[in-house]
Write a protein that holds these residues in place. Structure first.
Motif, PDB file in Angstrom:
ATOM      1  N   UNK A  55       0.814  -1.211   0.000  1.00  0.00           N
ATOM      2  CA  UNK A  55       0.000   0.000   0.000  1.00  0.00           C
ATOM      3  C   UNK A  55       0.848   1.261   0.000  1.00  0.00           C
ATOM      4  N   UNK A  56       1.893   1.236   0.800  1.00  0.00           N
ATOM      5  CA  UNK A  56       2.764   2.411   0.872  1.00  0.00           C
ATOM      6  C   UNK A  56       3.473   2.642  -0.463  1.00  0.00           C
ATOM      7  N   UNK A  57       3.909   1.540  -1.096  1.00  0.00           N
ATOM      8  CA  UNK A  57       4.682   1.650  -2.335  1.00  0.00           C
ATOM      9  C   UNK A  57       3.838   2.209  -3.480  1.00  0.00           C
ATOM     10  N   UNK A  58       2.538   2.023  -3.393  1.00  0.00           N
ATOM     11  CA  UNK A  58       1.654   2.530  -4.439  1.00  0.00           C
ATOM     12  C   UNK A  58       1.800   4.033  -4.650  1.00  0.00           C
ATOM     13  N   UNK A  59       2.106   4.738  -3.572  1.00  0.00           N
ATOM     14  CA  UNK A  59       2.260   6.189  -3.662  1.00  0.00           C
ATOM     15  C   UNK A  59       3.451   6.593  -4.526  1.00  0.00           C
ATOM     16  N   UNK A  60       4.374   5.662  -4.789  1.00  0.00           N
ATOM     17  CA  UNK A  60       5.503   5.973  -5.651  1.00  0.00           C
ATOM     18  C   UNK A  60       6.729   6.443  -4.895  1.00  0.00           C
ATOM     19  N   UNK A  61       6.570   6.793  -3.631  1.00  0.00           N
ATOM     20  CA  UNK A  61       7.730   7.237  -2.862  1.00  0.00           C
ATOM     21  C   UNK A  61       8.405   6.030  -2.206  1.00  0.00           C
ATOM     22  N   UNK A  62       9.591   5.701  -2.702  1.00  0.00           N
ATOM     23  CA  UNK A  62      10.282   4.527  -2.160  1.00  0.00           C
ATOM     24  C   UNK A  62      11.590   4.930  -1.490  1.00  0.00           C
ATOM     25  N   UNK A  63      11.755   6.231  -1.248  1.00  0.00           N
ATOM     26  CA  UNK A  63      13.026   6.667  -0.682  1.00  0.00           C
ATOM     27  C   UNK A  63      12.900   7.246   0.729  1.00  0.00           C
ATOM     28  N   UNK A  64      11.739   7.836   1.033  1.00  0.00           N
ATOM     29  CA  UNK A  64      11.593   8.480   2.338  1.00  0.00           C
ATOM     30  C   UNK A  64      10.504   7.778   3.147  1.00  0.00           C
ATOM     31  N   UNK A  65      10.910   7.004   4.150  1.00  0.00           N
ATOM     32  CA  UNK A  65       9.912   6.229   4.895  1.00  0.00           C
ATOM     33  C   UNK A  65       9.316   7.019   6.066  1.00  0.00           C
ATOM     34  N   UNK A  66       9.676   8.313   6.155  1.00  0.00           N
ATOM     35  CA  UNK A  66       9.133   9.093   7.271  1.00  0.00           C
ATOM     36  C   UNK A  66       7.831   9.789   6.892  1.00  0.00           C
ATOM     37  N   UNK A  67       7.409   9.646   5.640  1.00  0.00           N
ATOM     38  CA  UNK A  67       6.211  10.347   5.161  1.00  0.00           C
ATOM     39  C   UNK A  67       4.928   9.614   5.567  1.00  0.00           C
ATOM     40  N   UNK A  68       3.781  10.317   5.508  1.00  0.00           N
ATOM     41  CA  UNK A  68       2.516   9.740   5.982  1.00  0.00           C
ATOM     42  C   UNK A  68       2.138   8.402   5.323  1.00  0.00           C
ATOM     43  N   UNK A  69       2.421   8.253   4.006  1.00  0.00           N
ATOM     44  CA  UNK A  69       1.978   6.993   3.377  1.00  0.00           C
ATOM     45  C   UNK A  69       2.711   5.766   3.935  1.00  0.00           C
TER      46      UNK A  69
END
Ligand code: ATP
Ligand code: MG
Lengths: 282, 134
Positions: A55-69
């Motif tokens: 689910x988190x990866x769907x957002x496209x952000x795979x570099x910053x794990x501190x974000x809301x997704x």
């Protein structure tokens, strides 16, 4: 590079396969500890993690794990990490749980990108490896935090245990103090003592300092405060275990225990207390 | 264990105060200082180390073995780079405190040991040196 990653898609399409591959990998890694964590629990944790990650990866952000997704994933890892900390896993073992997902993912990426450019594959592997490293490190951070909490709690328990208030006779309490009297311990002693004075309706409290190695102005001040507070609750205090060298030291320090009765031994204090209450031991 | 003759220990926490006391006791025992003077020395250390930590914002305790005409002793130097003491005579008075202590630490420490010396520079720090002979 991360933008065009196919990680989310792969996680979605091969959910079941990845889970099996990953579990096999974890079993092979030797950090499974079946005696601590059952197969069912491990499977549940692994499946949940794959879901959260997808689910988190769907957002496209795979570099910053501190974000809301990534919040769900972080929370899940935090939960898994503190469960494992309390079960007795080491931080490395918990981090390995996350890192061991690399192998199945790389294999899957390799198959999926068959025939495509090598550069693209390397890019994917790089993205996935740094992502899993970050998530693995995150479990270590949480692990250390929950360890610290456990230690702090044990420390508090120990403080409580090391300052028992004993009812030695009806109306007479005794607190044998042992060890270094820092402010935290003195606070606990004082509270326990006052509470017990109320609970047992005692008239006399004996504070025994035989086991206290150093009586400096801070300890003296704590003792004076405790005695004053006990007085307000209607109980009289006797300080016992005042060894000769401590007595001399207190005098030279200039701390005045005026109005407080002191005795060299606990037995002496007890005899005095019994006499106060009009009791004698036959 | 024979302690080395010269050592400097940090005083940055409550735990360091306890450690400073323990180290001073070990040295005193090694020099054969009697139980009463050991207790007095350790209590003085407790006071001065606490002053370094509480009033001086942290510092160090230096330990030296000194001798005078065949007699050995332990010299401890407490140093901090805190605010310093504007009026040393006042600070030495029993009952004087700018915190919420009993105000007995400095005067008490002086009475507990054989030699006591205090120097302070406002805005730069404080140094207290004590000696206990065996
Ligand atoms: N190292 C220091 N740096 C700055 N001020 C100091 C230092 N040591 C002592 N003082 C000042 O001198 C005062 C008196 O010190 P003293 O140790 O006698 O009493 P106290 O620390 O206030 O209380 P206690 O009885 O618990 O020691 C302190 O309140 C403080 O203002
Ligand atoms: Mg003081």
């Amino acid at each position: 590079m991360a933008k065009g990653s196919r990680l989310a898609e792969i996680l979605r399409n091969y959910e079941a396969d990845l889970l099996e591959d990953w579990l096999r990998e974890q079993r092979a890694s030797g950090t499974l500890r079946p005696e601590l964590l059952s197969e069912t629990e491990l499977r549940a944790q692994s499946r949940e993690f794959l879901n959260a990650m997808q689910q988190a990866a769907q957002g496209g952000n795979l570099t910053d794990i501190t974000t809301p997704e990534w919040k769900n994933t972080r929370d899940l890892l935090a939960r898994i990490s503190s469960i494992r900390a309390s079960l007795g896993f080491s931080p490395a073992e918990t981090a390995t749980f996350v890192m061991s997902l690399k192998q199945p993912l790389f294999t899957r990426l390799g198959k999926e990108m068959d025939g495509q450019n090598l550069e693209g594959l390397l890019g994917e592997i790089w993205t996935v490896t740094t992502l899993l490293d970050k998530l693995g490190l995150y479990t270590t951070e949480v692990f250390i935090e929950s360890r610290e909490q456990i230690i702090a709690r044990q420390h508090e328990d120990l403080i409580e245990l090391s300052t028992p208030v004993i009812q030695v006779w009806k109306g007479i309490l005794a607190v044998p103090l042992v060890g270094t009297l820092d402010s935290a311990r003195t606070q606990v002693v004082m509270e326990n003592l006052l509470q017990e004075i109320v609970n047992t309706a005692s008239d006399i409290a004996i504070i025994d300092i035989t086991g206290v190695p150093t009586v400096d102005t801070l300890v003296a001040q704590h003792l004076l405060k405790t005695v004053a507070a006990a007085r307000l609750m209607g109980a009289d205090c006797i300080i016992s275990g005042v060894r000769p060298q401590i007595a001399q030291t207190i005098v030279q320090l200039g701390a005045e225990f005026t109005g407080i009765r002191t005795k060299a031994t606990l037995a002496g204090a007890l005899a005095l207390a019994l006499r106060d209450l009009g009791l004698t031991i036959q | 264990m024979t302690p080395p003759g010269n050592e400097r220990v940090p005083i940055q926490s409550e735990d360091d105060i306890v450690r400073a006391r323990r180290i001073a006791r070990t040295y005193a025992q090694e020099l054969g200082i009697g139980l009463t003077n050991q207790t007095k020395l350790v209590t003085a250390v407790s006071e001065l180390a606490r002053n370094v930590y509480v009033h001086g914002g942290g510092g160090t305790m230096q330990i030296e073995i000194v001798s005078n005409r065949g007699n050995q002793g332990i010299r401890l130097t407490f140093e901090d780079h805190g605010p310093g003491i504007p009026d040393i005579n006042l600070a030495m008075q029993d009952g004087y405190t700018t915190g919420n202590g009993l105000g007995l630490g400095l005067g008490g420490a002086k009475r507990l040991v054989h030699e006591f010396e205090i120097e302070s520079w406002v805005g730069r720090g404080t140094r207290v040196t004590i000696v206990m002979w065996a």
